[in-house]
Design a protein around this motif. Structure first.
Motif, PDB file in Angstrom:
ATOM      1  N   GLY A   1      -5.842   4.243 -21.980  1.00 54.38           N
ATOM      2  CA  GLY A   1      -4.613   3.736 -21.355  1.00 54.38           C
ATOM      3  C   GLY A   1      -3.366   3.759 -23.046  1.00 54.38           C
ATOM      4  O   GLY A   1      -2.620   2.684 -22.325  1.00 54.38           O
TER       5      GLY A   1
ATOM      6  N   TYR B   1      -0.217   3.544 -24.648  1.00 54.88           N
ATOM      7  CA  TYR B   1       1.331   3.789 -23.700  1.00 54.88           C
ATOM      8  C   TYR B   1       2.215   4.986 -25.445  1.00 54.88           C
ATOM      9  O   TYR B   1       2.679   4.814 -26.002  1.00 54.88           O
ATOM     10  CB  TYR B   1       1.965   2.722 -24.020  1.00 54.88           C
TER      11      TYR B   1
ATOM     12  N   ALA C   1       6.400  -1.900 -24.450  1.00 52.02           N
ATOM     13  CA  ALA C   1       6.381  -1.074 -23.192  1.00 52.02           C
ATOM     14  C   ALA C   1       6.514  -1.927 -22.372  1.00 52.02           C
ATOM     15  O   ALA C   1       7.577  -1.850 -20.940  1.00 52.02           O
ATOM     16  CB  ALA C   1       4.371  -0.486 -23.592  1.00 52.02           C
ATOM     17  N   LYS C   2       5.942  -3.440 -21.962  1.00 54.68           N
ATOM     18  CA  LYS C   2       6.125  -4.711 -21.518  1.00 54.68           C
ATOM     19  C   LYS C   2       7.506  -5.054 -21.029  1.00 54.68           C
ATOM     20  O   LYS C   2       8.835  -5.030 -20.653  1.00 54.68           O
ATOM     21  CB  LYS C   2       5.378  -5.693 -21.488  1.00 54.68           C
TER      22      LYS C   2
ATOM     23  N   GLN D   1       1.559   6.915 -19.735  1.00 57.78           N
ATOM     24  CA  GLN D   1       0.214   6.076 -20.617  1.00 57.78           C
ATOM     25  C   GLN D   1      -0.520   7.065 -19.998  1.00 57.78           C
ATOM     26  O   GLN D   1      -1.005   7.965 -18.851  1.00 57.78           O
ATOM     27  CB  GLN D   1       0.063   5.101 -19.523  1.00 57.78           C
TER      28      GLN D   1
ATOM     29  N   SER E   1       3.665  -0.146 -28.206  1.00 51.51           N
ATOM     30  CA  SER E   1       2.420  -0.882 -28.229  1.00 51.51           C
ATOM     31  C   SER E   1       2.760  -1.418 -26.871  1.00 51.51           C
ATOM     32  O   SER E   1       3.445  -1.784 -26.365  1.00 51.51           O
ATOM     33  CB  SER E   1       2.924  -2.208 -29.173  1.00 51.51           C
ATOM     34  N   ASP E   2       2.217  -2.343 -26.419  1.00 53.00           N
ATOM     35  CA  ASP E   2       1.641  -3.051 -25.124  1.00 53.00           C
ATOM     36  C   ASP E   2       3.151  -3.410 -25.053  1.00 53.00           C
ATOM     37  O   ASP E   2       3.195  -4.199 -23.921  1.00 53.00           O
ATOM     38  CB  ASP E   2       0.466  -3.620 -25.248  1.00 53.00           C
ATOM     39  N   GLN E   3       2.931  -4.695 -26.047  1.00 51.82           N
ATOM     40  CA  GLN E   3       4.488  -5.394 -26.158  1.00 51.82           C
ATOM     41  C   GLN E   3       5.988  -5.024 -26.079  1.00 51.82           C
ATOM     42  O   GLN E   3       6.412  -5.308 -24.833  1.00 51.82           O
ATOM     43  CB  GLN E   3       3.992  -6.571 -27.333  1.00 51.82           C
TER      44      GLN E   3
END
Length: 70
Positions: free
Chosen positions: A45, A47, A64-65, A40, A60-62
């Motif tokens: 911020g 990813y 990465a999670k 990151q 994407s944030d999704q």
């Protein structure tokens, strides 16, 4: 997707290796199924997925999670 991810600082860190460890922090450990590590950017911020020696790609944030349980 490289050109569309992150900021100039993190793209430059990947491309040139300058201050890479300070700009791109490795987080989330290794995903052995994907053969990749998650990084990151400390500035924007974004990813990034480092694919076992291949060129890094934005994540994407999704995703990465989902893939790294962060």
């Amino acid at each position: 997707m490289f050109e569309d991810t992150g900021c100039e600082k993190c793209r430059d860190a990947w491309a040139g290796g300058i201050n890479r460890d300070k700009v791109l922090l490795e987080i989330g450990g290794t995903n052995f199924d994907r053969q990749a590590r998650l990084n990151q950017c400390t500035t924007c911020g974004a990813y990034w997925e480092d694919n076992n020696g291949s060129y890094p790609s934005g994540l994407s944030d999704q995703d990465a999670k989902k893939y790294y349980k962060i």
